[in-house]
Scaffold this active site. Structure first.
Site, PDB file in Angstrom:
ATOM      1  N   ARG A 101      10.144   1.698   4.554  1.00  0.00           N
ATOM      2  CA  ARG A 101      10.521   1.296   3.198  1.00  0.00           C
ATOM      3  C   ARG A 101      11.792   1.994   2.746  1.00  0.00           C
ATOM      4  O   ARG A 101      12.663   1.394   2.143  1.00  0.00           O
ATOM      5  CB  ARG A 101       9.368   1.609   2.244  1.00  0.00           C
ATOM      6  CG  ARG A 101       9.670   1.214   0.821  1.00  0.00           C
ATOM      7  CD  ARG A 101       8.661   1.807  -0.155  1.00  0.00           C
ATOM      8  NE  ARG A 101       7.325   1.258   0.009  1.00  0.00           N
ATOM      9  CZ  ARG A 101       6.231   1.868  -0.451  1.00  0.00           C
ATOM     10  NH1 ARG A 101       6.323   3.036  -1.062  1.00  0.00           N
ATOM     11  NH2 ARG A 101       5.059   1.316  -0.283  1.00  0.00           N
ATOM     12  N   TYR A 102      11.875   3.284   2.985  1.00  0.00           N
ATOM     13  CA  TYR A 102      13.063   4.042   2.594  1.00  0.00           C
ATOM     14  C   TYR A 102      13.970   4.181   3.814  1.00  0.00           C
ATOM     15  O   TYR A 102      13.488   4.261   4.942  1.00  0.00           O
ATOM     16  CB  TYR A 102      12.674   5.445   2.132  1.00  0.00           C
ATOM     17  CG  TYR A 102      11.739   5.488   0.949  1.00  0.00           C
ATOM     18  CD1 TYR A 102      12.208   5.233  -0.335  1.00  0.00           C
ATOM     19  CD2 TYR A 102      10.393   5.791   1.118  1.00  0.00           C
ATOM     20  CE1 TYR A 102      11.351   5.295  -1.421  1.00  0.00           C
ATOM     21  CE2 TYR A 102       9.538   5.859   0.028  1.00  0.00           C
ATOM     22  CZ  TYR A 102      10.020   5.617  -1.241  1.00  0.00           C
ATOM     23  OH  TYR A 102       9.179   5.680  -2.313  1.00  0.00           O
TER      24      TYR A 102
ATOM     25  N   ARG B 215      13.118   7.431   5.972  1.00  0.00           N
ATOM     26  CA  ARG B 215      11.741   7.816   6.230  1.00  0.00           C
ATOM     27  C   ARG B 215      10.953   6.636   6.752  1.00  0.00           C
ATOM     28  O   ARG B 215      11.179   5.510   6.310  1.00  0.00           O
ATOM     29  CB  ARG B 215      11.053   8.271   4.940  1.00  0.00           C
ATOM     30  CG  ARG B 215      11.466   9.610   4.451  1.00  0.00           C
ATOM     31  CD  ARG B 215      11.295   9.707   2.935  1.00  0.00           C
ATOM     32  NE  ARG B 215      12.469   9.202   2.251  1.00  0.00           N
ATOM     33  CZ  ARG B 215      12.581   9.109   0.929  1.00  0.00           C
ATOM     34  NH1 ARG B 215      11.589   9.454   0.145  1.00  0.00           N
ATOM     35  NH2 ARG B 215      13.684   8.668   0.400  1.00  0.00           N
TER      36      ARG B 215
ATOM     37  N   CYS C 171     -11.133   6.827   8.980  1.00  0.00           N
ATOM     38  CA  CYS C 171     -11.076   8.069   8.201  1.00  0.00           C
ATOM     39  C   CYS C 171     -12.394   8.806   8.392  1.00  0.00           C
ATOM     40  O   CYS C 171     -13.399   8.200   8.765  1.00  0.00           O
ATOM     41  CB  CYS C 171     -10.895   7.771   6.720  1.00  0.00           C
ATOM     42  SG  CYS C 171      -9.284   7.056   6.379  1.00  0.00           S
TER      43      CYS C 171
ATOM     44  N   CYS D 175     -12.677   6.877   0.902  1.00  0.00           N
ATOM     45  CA  CYS D 175     -12.527   7.087  -0.533  1.00  0.00           C
ATOM     46  C   CYS D 175     -12.584   5.724  -1.189  1.00  0.00           C
ATOM     47  O   CYS D 175     -11.874   4.803  -0.780  1.00  0.00           O
ATOM     48  CB  CYS D 175     -11.178   7.720  -0.851  1.00  0.00           C
ATOM     49  SG  CYS D 175     -10.769   9.084   0.254  1.00  0.00           S
TER      50      CYS D 175
ATOM     51  N   CYS E  32      -9.271   3.951  -2.159  1.00  0.00           N
ATOM     52  CA  CYS E  32      -8.221   3.935  -1.130  1.00  0.00           C
ATOM     53  C   CYS E  32      -7.174   2.840  -1.349  1.00  0.00           C
ATOM     54  O   CYS E  32      -7.492   1.676  -1.582  1.00  0.00           O
ATOM     55  CB  CYS E  32      -8.851   3.736   0.240  1.00  0.00           C
ATOM     56  SG  CYS E  32      -7.603   3.669   1.543  1.00  0.00           S
TER      57      CYS E  32
ATOM     58  N   ARG F 298      -5.134   1.767   0.932  1.00  0.00           N
ATOM     59  CA  ARG F 298      -4.968   0.934   2.136  1.00  0.00           C
ATOM     60  C   ARG F 298      -6.263   0.274   2.563  1.00  0.00           C
ATOM     61  O   ARG F 298      -6.479  -0.010   3.735  1.00  0.00           O
ATOM     62  CB  ARG F 298      -4.417   1.783   3.295  1.00  0.00           C
ATOM     63  CG  ARG F 298      -2.983   2.087   3.117  1.00  0.00           C
ATOM     64  CD  ARG F 298      -2.215   2.390   4.389  1.00  0.00           C
ATOM     65  NE  ARG F 298      -0.937   2.877   3.951  1.00  0.00           N
ATOM     66  CZ  ARG F 298      -0.558   4.151   4.021  1.00  0.00           C
ATOM     67  NH1 ARG F 298      -1.327   5.044   4.607  1.00  0.00           N
ATOM     68  NH2 ARG F 298       0.603   4.521   3.549  1.00  0.00           N
TER      69      ARG F 298
ATOM     70  N   ASP G  91      -2.948   2.805  -7.716  1.00  0.00           N
ATOM     71  CA  ASP G  91      -2.326   1.533  -7.345  1.00  0.00           C
ATOM     72  C   ASP G  91      -3.175   0.349  -7.816  1.00  0.00           C
ATOM     73  O   ASP G  91      -4.351   0.488  -8.122  1.00  0.00           O
ATOM     74  CB  ASP G  91      -2.146   1.466  -5.824  1.00  0.00           C
ATOM     75  CG  ASP G  91      -1.065   2.415  -5.337  1.00  0.00           C
ATOM     76  OD1 ASP G  91      -0.124   2.687  -6.100  1.00  0.00           O
ATOM     77  OD2 ASP G  91      -1.172   2.882  -4.187  1.00  0.00           O
TER      78      ASP G  91
ATOM     79  N   ASP H  38       3.696   4.443  -7.520  1.00  0.00           N
ATOM     80  CA  ASP H  38       4.175   3.772  -6.316  1.00  0.00           C
ATOM     81  C   ASP H  38       4.286   2.308  -6.733  1.00  0.00           C
ATOM     82  O   ASP H  38       3.280   1.633  -6.925  1.00  0.00           O
ATOM     83  CB  ASP H  38       3.188   3.977  -5.161  1.00  0.00           C
ATOM     84  CG  ASP H  38       3.898   4.013  -3.823  1.00  0.00           C
ATOM     85  OD1 ASP H  38       5.058   3.552  -3.757  1.00  0.00           O
ATOM     86  OD2 ASP H  38       3.297   4.484  -2.846  1.00  0.00           O
TER      87      ASP H  38
ATOM     88  N   LYS I 289       8.393   4.866  -4.764  1.00  0.00           N
ATOM     89  CA  LYS I 289       7.747   5.763  -5.714  1.00  0.00           C
ATOM     90  C   LYS I 289       8.729   6.078  -6.843  1.00  0.00           C
ATOM     91  O   LYS I 289       9.880   6.410  -6.588  1.00  0.00           O
ATOM     92  CB  LYS I 289       7.350   7.057  -5.016  1.00  0.00           C
ATOM     93  CG  LYS I 289       6.302   6.842  -3.940  1.00  0.00           C
ATOM     94  CD  LYS I 289       5.962   8.139  -3.260  1.00  0.00           C
ATOM     95  CE  LYS I 289       4.955   7.943  -2.152  1.00  0.00           C
ATOM     96  NZ  LYS I 289       5.517   7.263  -0.953  1.00  0.00           N
TER      97      LYS I 289
HETATM   98  C1  LIG Z   1       5.367   7.608   0.242  1.00  0.00           C
HETATM   99  C2  LIG Z   1       6.022   6.991   1.355  1.00  0.00           C
HETATM  100  C3  LIG Z   1       7.017   7.668   2.056  1.00  0.00           C
HETATM  101  C4  LIG Z   1       7.411   9.091   1.752  1.00  0.00           C
HETATM  102  O1  LIG Z   1       7.938   9.247   0.480  1.00  0.00           O
HETATM  103  P1  LIG Z   1       8.351  10.687  -0.038  1.00  0.00           P
HETATM  104  O2  LIG Z   1       8.676  10.463  -1.465  1.00  0.00           O
HETATM  105  O3  LIG Z   1       9.506  11.140   0.773  1.00  0.00           O
HETATM  106  O4  LIG Z   1       7.166  11.589   0.150  1.00  0.00           O
HETATM  107  C5  LIG Z   1       7.632   7.009   3.078  1.00  0.00           C
HETATM  108  N1  LIG Z   1       7.306   5.751   3.402  1.00  0.00           N
HETATM  109  C6  LIG Z   1       6.363   5.070   2.742  1.00  0.00           C
HETATM  110  C7  LIG Z   1       6.062   3.668   3.146  1.00  0.00           C
HETATM  111  C8  LIG Z   1       5.680   5.670   1.698  1.00  0.00           C
HETATM  112  O5  LIG Z   1       4.718   4.997   1.053  1.00  0.00           O
HETATM  113  S1  SF4 Z   2      -7.481   7.414   0.670  1.00  0.00           S
HETATM  114 FE1  SF4 Z   2      -7.916   5.840   2.222  1.00  0.00          FE
HETATM  115  S2  SF4 Z   2      -6.680   6.420   3.981  1.00  0.00           S
HETATM  116 FE2  SF4 Z   2      -6.806   8.229   2.654  1.00  0.00          FE
HETATM  117  S3  SF4 Z   2      -8.579   9.387   3.428  1.00  0.00           S
HETATM  118 FE3  SF4 Z   2      -9.310   8.079   1.763  1.00  0.00          FE
HETATM  119  S4  SF4 Z   2     -10.051   6.229   2.789  1.00  0.00           S
HETATM  120 FE4  SF4 Z   2      -8.726   7.305   4.236  1.00  0.00          FE
END
Ligand SMILES: *Cc1c(COP(=O)(O)O)cnc(C)c1O
Ligand code: SF4
Length: 360
Positions: free
Chosen positions: A103-104, A107, A116, A120, A123, A125, A284, A321, A328
């Site tokens: 995305r960035y 990174r 996991c 949670c 979550c 994802r 989210d 986010d 973010k």
């Molecule tokens: C959060 C995230 C990052 C890292 O972001 P930082 O602000 O540098 O911690 C990188 N890629 C994705 C897809 C993210 O969701």
């Molecule tokens: S938030 Fe989602 S990915 Fe993170 S530990 Fe919990 S269940 Fe796993």
């Protein structure tokens, strides 16, 4: 503070993993599922997103109802059944190769597994985690390193999931070592909730392995002071004593930690453990998580409180986010009241106005 001994007695030097509940394989294997909860007389709605709770984490529950923060974070509730959105951060469309989200510019994030140690309920994802059963394959890993080698602007790689510390140490080492071999990758981060939900996983073999791939950072995920225990302190201390700096990313959750005093206690305890509060996330917009979502003003109120009350070292950044995968965005209480060519007018943590002259 000498309440934590770094050489914990549970781990004799001669054997890596003592038997029983201090053994992470035992914890992983004996995770409580939906049926176990029903057998214990806990009423749980049937949801798509699975239930798995390590006996260790389950033992931290003090009251078996949703007034208990740990209960609420790991036991499904009726509210989970509402639908909203499954991929609000558009991670899937920002995935140039399988298991990688880019995305960035600099990174990239690897979804190394969908498993996991404990799921949670909030979550972000959920669309993958716990539902699809996938762990990264060697060929996927190869494609990722190829992509990274062709995108030398990526200097920071986050190994996320699911939880990468559910891998055996050797498998995790394989992943880390091939990424480390990409010359343009400067730092590696691991995102994991394991120090919170299965702290016995942080054993000598793991920390010795990680130490070889510096610079490496571990970001963990404490949300509430009730998650901070002797075991979780020991787990973090082991990582940090092996030269691995730790950060914490927590999520603002209604009825769990949406309270300035709870956040203050959490941040104070974390910094005493040398774990730097990094992000506080606004929840989210995901399926079945709406009952956890707070007003944005709640997060601002908490940030305002923290600024006046605790060490700057212990203050996380509050972020949203943003939907659509727009990244973010930090949300900060308004301290800049007005801006003119001559001066800015600021507000301090007590609400007093201060003038600061600009350069002429
Ligand atoms: C959060 C995230 C990052 C890292 O972001 P930082 O602000 O540098 O911690 C990188 N890629 C994705 C897809 C993210 O969701
Ligand atoms: S938030 Fe989602 S990915 Fe993170 S530990 Fe919990 S269940 Fe796993």
């Amino acid at each position: 503070m000498n309440e934590i001994k770094i050489q914990d007695k549970e781990e004799p030097p001669s054997s890596e993993e003592p038997p029983g509940c201090k053994n992470w394989h035992w914890q992983f294997k004996h995770r409580l599922t939906y049926n176990d909860l029903i057998q214990r007389g806990i009423e749980v709605p049937k949801t798509n997103f699975p239930v798995a709770i390590t006996p260790y984490y389950f033992s931290l529950i003090k009251k078996y109802d949703d007034s208990d923060p740990i209960f609420k974070m790991c036991i499904p509730q009726e509210d989970e059944l509402t639908l909203l959105n499954s991929d609000p951060l558009c991670e899937d469309s920002m995935s140039p190769v399988s298991c990688l989200v880019h995305r960035y510019r600099d990174r990239a994030l690897i979804i190394s597994t969908t498993t996991c140690a404990t799921y949670c309920r909030y979550c972000t994802r959920k669309r993958k985690v716990g539902i699809q059963h996938h762990t990264i394959t060697l060929s996927e890993l190869h494609k990722i390193t190829e992509y990274l080698s062709n995108h030398q602007e990526v200097s920071d790689v986050i190994i996320s999931g699911g939880d990468p510390l559910t891998f055996e140490t050797d498998k995790l080492e394989k992943i880390i070592s091939v990424i480390r071999d990409v010359p343009s990758v400067e730092i590696i981060r691991i995102g994991t909730k394991v120090p919170v939900v299965m702290p016995m996983r942080i054993n000598k073999k793991l920390v010795k392995m990680l130490k070889q791939y510096q610079p490496i950072f571990v970001n963990t995920h404490f949300n509430h002071p009730q998650e901070i225990t002797r075991d979780s302190k020991i787990a973090c201390a082991k990582l940090i004593d092996h030269g691995i700096p730790m950060g914490n990313q927590s999520v603002l959750l209604k009825g769990i930690n949406d309270d300035k005093h709870i956040q203050e206690e959490l941040c104070r305890k974390l910094i005493r453990m040398r774990v730097k509060p990094y992000y506080l996330y606004q929840c989210d917009l995901i399926d079945g998580v709406e009952h956890f979502r707070t007003k944005v003003s709640k997060g601002i109120e908490i940030m305002e409180h923290l600024r006046g009350q605790i060490s700057g070292m212990a203050i996380p950044q509050f972020v949203i986010d943003s939907p659509g995968g727009k990244g973010k965005i930090p949300i900060i209480p308004t301290y800049l009241i007005s801006q003119s060519p001559e001066k800015v007018v600021l507000r301090n943590y007590k609400g007093e106005l201060v003038e600061y002259p600009e350069v002429s």
